[in-house]
Design a protein around this motif. Structure first.
Motif, PDB file in Angstrom:
ATOM      1  N   TYR A 100       0.837  -1.202   0.000  1.00 56.19           N
ATOM      2  CA  TYR A 100       0.000   0.000   0.000  1.00 56.19           C
ATOM      3  C   TYR A 100       0.874   1.255   0.000  1.00 56.19           C
ATOM      4  O   TYR A 100       0.628   2.192  -0.771  1.00 56.19           O
ATOM      5  CB  TYR A 100      -0.924   0.000   1.218  1.00 56.19           C
ATOM      6  N   TRP A 101       1.884   1.251   0.858  1.00 57.14           N
ATOM      7  CA  TRP A 101       2.748   2.434   0.922  1.00 57.14           C
ATOM      8  C   TRP A 101       3.707   2.514  -0.255  1.00 57.14           C
ATOM      9  O   TRP A 101       4.073   3.601  -0.693  1.00 57.14           O
ATOM     10  CB  TRP A 101       3.484   2.477   2.260  1.00 57.14           C
ATOM     11  N   LEU A 167      -4.076  -2.762  -9.988  1.00 53.82           N
ATOM     12  CA  LEU A 167      -5.094  -3.682 -10.516  1.00 53.82           C
ATOM     13  C   LEU A 167      -5.613  -4.602  -9.418  1.00 53.82           C
ATOM     14  O   LEU A 167      -6.815  -4.890  -9.354  1.00 53.82           O
ATOM     15  CB  LEU A 167      -4.496  -4.514 -11.660  1.00 53.82           C
ATOM     16  N   TRP A 168      -4.688  -5.066  -8.555  1.00 54.14           N
ATOM     17  CA  TRP A 168      -5.103  -5.950  -7.466  1.00 54.14           C
ATOM     18  C   TRP A 168      -6.036  -5.243  -6.485  1.00 54.14           C
ATOM     19  O   TRP A 168      -7.094  -5.757  -6.135  1.00 54.14           O
ATOM     20  CB  TRP A 168      -3.870  -6.475  -6.736  1.00 54.14           C
ATOM     21  N   THR A 169      -5.655  -4.046  -6.057  1.00 50.93           N
ATOM     22  CA  THR A 169      -6.495  -3.310  -5.108  1.00 50.93           C
ATOM     23  C   THR A 169      -7.799  -2.844  -5.759  1.00 50.93           C
ATOM     24  O   THR A 169      -8.820  -2.729  -5.089  1.00 50.93           O
ATOM     25  CB  THR A 169      -5.744  -2.096  -4.541  1.00 50.93           C
ATOM     26  N   MET A 170      -7.772  -2.609  -7.061  1.00 47.40           N
ATOM     27  CA  MET A 170      -8.991  -2.221  -7.766  1.00 47.40           C
ATOM     28  C   MET A 170     -10.006  -3.355  -7.725  1.00 47.40           C
ATOM     29  O   MET A 170     -11.214  -3.120  -7.549  1.00 47.40           O
ATOM     30  CB  MET A 170      -8.666  -1.851  -9.217  1.00 47.40           C
ATOM     31  N   SER A 173     -11.510  -3.129  -4.150  1.00 40.67           N
ATOM     32  CA  SER A 173     -12.348  -1.955  -3.882  1.00 40.67           C
ATOM     33  C   SER A 173     -13.605  -1.922  -4.739  1.00 40.67           C
ATOM     34  O   SER A 173     -14.624  -1.350  -4.333  1.00 40.67           O
ATOM     35  CB  SER A 173     -11.531  -0.670  -4.090  1.00 40.67           C
ATOM     36  N   TRP A 174     -13.564  -2.558  -5.919  1.00 43.56           N
ATOM     37  CA  TRP A 174     -14.746  -2.585  -6.787  1.00 43.56           C
ATOM     38  C   TRP A 174     -15.591  -3.831  -6.557  1.00 43.56           C
ATOM     39  O   TRP A 174     -16.572  -4.065  -7.275  1.00 43.56           O
ATOM     40  CB  TRP A 174     -14.331  -2.492  -8.258  1.00 43.56           C
ATOM     41  N   GLY A 175     -15.217  -4.639  -5.567  1.00 43.46           N
ATOM     42  CA  GLY A 175     -16.030  -5.796  -5.215  1.00 43.46           C
ATOM     43  C   GLY A 175     -15.919  -6.975  -6.158  1.00 43.46           C
ATOM     44  O   GLY A 175     -16.815  -7.823  -6.192  1.00 43.46           O
ATOM     45  N   VAL A 176     -14.846  -7.058  -6.938  1.00 44.85           N
ATOM     46  CA  VAL A 176     -14.665  -8.183  -7.861  1.00 44.85           C
ATOM     47  C   VAL A 176     -14.053  -9.376  -7.133  1.00 44.85           C
ATOM     48  O   VAL A 176     -14.497 -10.514  -7.307  1.00 44.85           O
ATOM     49  CB  VAL A 176     -13.773  -7.763  -9.047  1.00 44.85           C
ATOM     50  N   THR A 177     -13.025  -9.122  -6.338  1.00 44.21           N
ATOM     51  CA  THR A 177     -12.382 -10.184  -5.550  1.00 44.21           C
ATOM     52  C   THR A 177     -12.741  -9.947  -4.083  1.00 44.21           C
ATOM     53  O   THR A 177     -12.167  -9.073  -3.430  1.00 44.21           O
ATOM     54  CB  THR A 177     -10.863 -10.179  -5.749  1.00 44.21           C
ATOM     55  N   VAL A 178     -13.659 -10.745  -3.569  1.00 45.33           N
ATOM     56  CA  VAL A 178     -14.197 -10.518  -2.226  1.00 45.33           C
ATOM     57  C   VAL A 178     -13.561 -11.453  -1.200  1.00 45.33           C
ATOM     58  O   VAL A 178     -13.161 -11.015  -0.114  1.00 45.33           O
ATOM     59  CB  VAL A 178     -15.731 -10.699  -2.222  1.00 45.33           C
ATOM     60  N   THR A 179     -13.435 -12.710  -1.533  1.00 47.40           N
ATOM     61  CA  THR A 179     -12.934 -13.677  -0.563  1.00 47.40           C
ATOM     62  C   THR A 179     -11.413 -13.636  -0.481  1.00 47.40           C
ATOM     63  O   THR A 179     -10.739 -13.212  -1.440  1.00 47.40           O
ATOM     64  CB  THR A 179     -13.374 -15.095  -0.959  1.00 47.40           C
ATOM     65  N   GLN A 184      -6.005 -13.619  -2.979  1.00 46.31           N
ATOM     66  CA  GLN A 184      -4.685 -14.234  -3.091  1.00 46.31           C
ATOM     67  C   GLN A 184      -4.381 -14.625  -4.532  1.00 46.31           C
ATOM     68  O   GLN A 184      -3.285 -14.358  -5.048  1.00 46.31           O
ATOM     69  CB  GLN A 184      -4.594 -15.455  -2.179  1.00 46.31           C
ATOM     70  N   LEU A 185      -5.346 -15.247  -5.182  1.00 48.90           N
ATOM     71  CA  LEU A 185      -5.175 -15.644  -6.581  1.00 48.90           C
ATOM     72  C   LEU A 185      -5.015 -14.423  -7.480  1.00 48.90           C
ATOM     73  O   LEU A 185      -4.166 -14.404  -8.388  1.00 48.90           O
ATOM     74  CB  LEU A 185      -6.372 -16.481  -7.029  1.00 48.90           C
ATOM     75  N   SER A 186      -5.811 -13.392  -7.221  1.00 50.09           N
ATOM     76  CA  SER A 186      -5.731 -12.164  -8.005  1.00 50.09           C
ATOM     77  C   SER A 186      -4.363 -11.504  -7.842  1.00 50.09           C
ATOM     78  O   SER A 186      -3.791 -10.986  -8.815  1.00 50.09           O
ATOM     79  CB  SER A 186      -6.834 -11.192  -7.566  1.00 50.09           C
ATOM     80  N   PHE A 187      -3.814 -11.533  -6.630  1.00 46.27           N
ATOM     81  CA  PHE A 187      -2.498 -10.936  -6.383  1.00 46.27           C
ATOM     82  C   PHE A 187      -1.432 -11.653  -7.200  1.00 46.27           C
ATOM     83  O   PHE A 187      -0.566 -11.011  -7.813  1.00 46.27           O
ATOM     84  CB  PHE A 187      -2.169 -11.005  -4.895  1.00 46.27           C
ATOM     85  N   LEU A 188      -1.483 -12.971  -7.230  1.00 42.82           N
ATOM     86  CA  LEU A 188      -0.504 -13.743  -7.990  1.00 42.82           C
ATOM     87  C   LEU A 188      -0.618 -13.456  -9.489  1.00 42.82           C
ATOM     88  O   LEU A 188       0.393 -13.317 -10.193  1.00 42.82           O
ATOM     89  CB  LEU A 188      -0.691 -15.234  -7.719  1.00 42.82           C
TER      90      LEU A 188
END
Length: 210
Positions: A100-101, A167-170, A173-179, A184-188
């Motif tokens: 984040y920072w 892209l990961w944080t988006m 925040s947009w509710g696409v990756t909730v769990t 974790q998968l999205s981050f990878l």
């Protein structure tokens, strides 16, 4: 939800996030793809990339309204977010808090890099027609200096980490990756995409000096 939508900061953060993807992120990917063609040599790059862009209809308007203004908004509101946040890495030393920072601080560094890059290419080409006519040789001369090459390498790395983490944080925040599993998968996936783009960008830099 209604109260959030009525909050101007909520809307500005959504616009900030959206502009980071379109058009800013899309332009970055396109720019890396264009510059990766430096590996085909001077004649190809100057004619198929630079000259083709210069022949685009309404190019100055596209540069201002589709590139410059969205970047300025994304960067400007990013500085507002940076100023309003507090770094507490000693209390929350988690990986994503560090990212984040990194996102916030890299945005400021990228803005400085962009000013240098545009100054050494676009604006220099306005004052020196030879640069505009042979941008390949101009970039070759610039990148032959180790410090400038390191500047571009750092700018490339920070820009892509900023895009990948954004892209990961988006997605969150947009509710696409909730769990947690989806995040974790999205981050990878986002970090893998970042690495792929870094290879493309590095290929473009090396193409100018190889």
């Amino acid at each position: 939800m209604k109260a959030s939508i009525q909050n101007p900061h909520f809307l500005l953060r959504r616009l900030h996030s959206l502009f980071g993807l379109l058009p800013v992120g899309a332009f970055l990917i396109l720019h890396l793809w264009e510059n990766s063609q430096s590996r085909f040599g001077m004649a190809h790059y100057n004619e198929q990339v630079v000259a083709a862009l210069q022949r685009m209809n309404y190019l100055p308007l596209l540069e201002i309204f589709a590139i410059a203004l969205p970047i300025l908004f994304h960067a400007g509101y990013g500085l507002v977010i940076l100023r309003s946040g507090r770094a507490e890495l000693h209390r929350y030393p988690w990986l994503h808090n560090r990212f984040y920072w990194l996102q916030r601080l890299s945005g400021f560094a990228i803005l400085l890099f962009l000013l240098a890059h545009v100054g050494m290419t676009r604006f220099w080409g306005i004052w020196e027609p030879a640069v505009k006519a042979d941008l390949f040789s101009h970039m070759q001369q610039l990148l032959s200096h180790p410090m400038i090459f390191l500047l571009y390498l750092l700018g490339l790395l920070l820009s892509l980490l900023h895009l990948g983490n954004g892209l990961w944080t988006m997605g969150i925040s947009w509710g696409v990756t909730v769990t947690p599993r989806a995040q974790q998968l999205s981050f990878l996936i986002c970090m893998g995409f970042t690495l792929l783009l870094f290879v493309v960008g590095l290929q473009g830099l090396l193409g100018f000096i190889s």
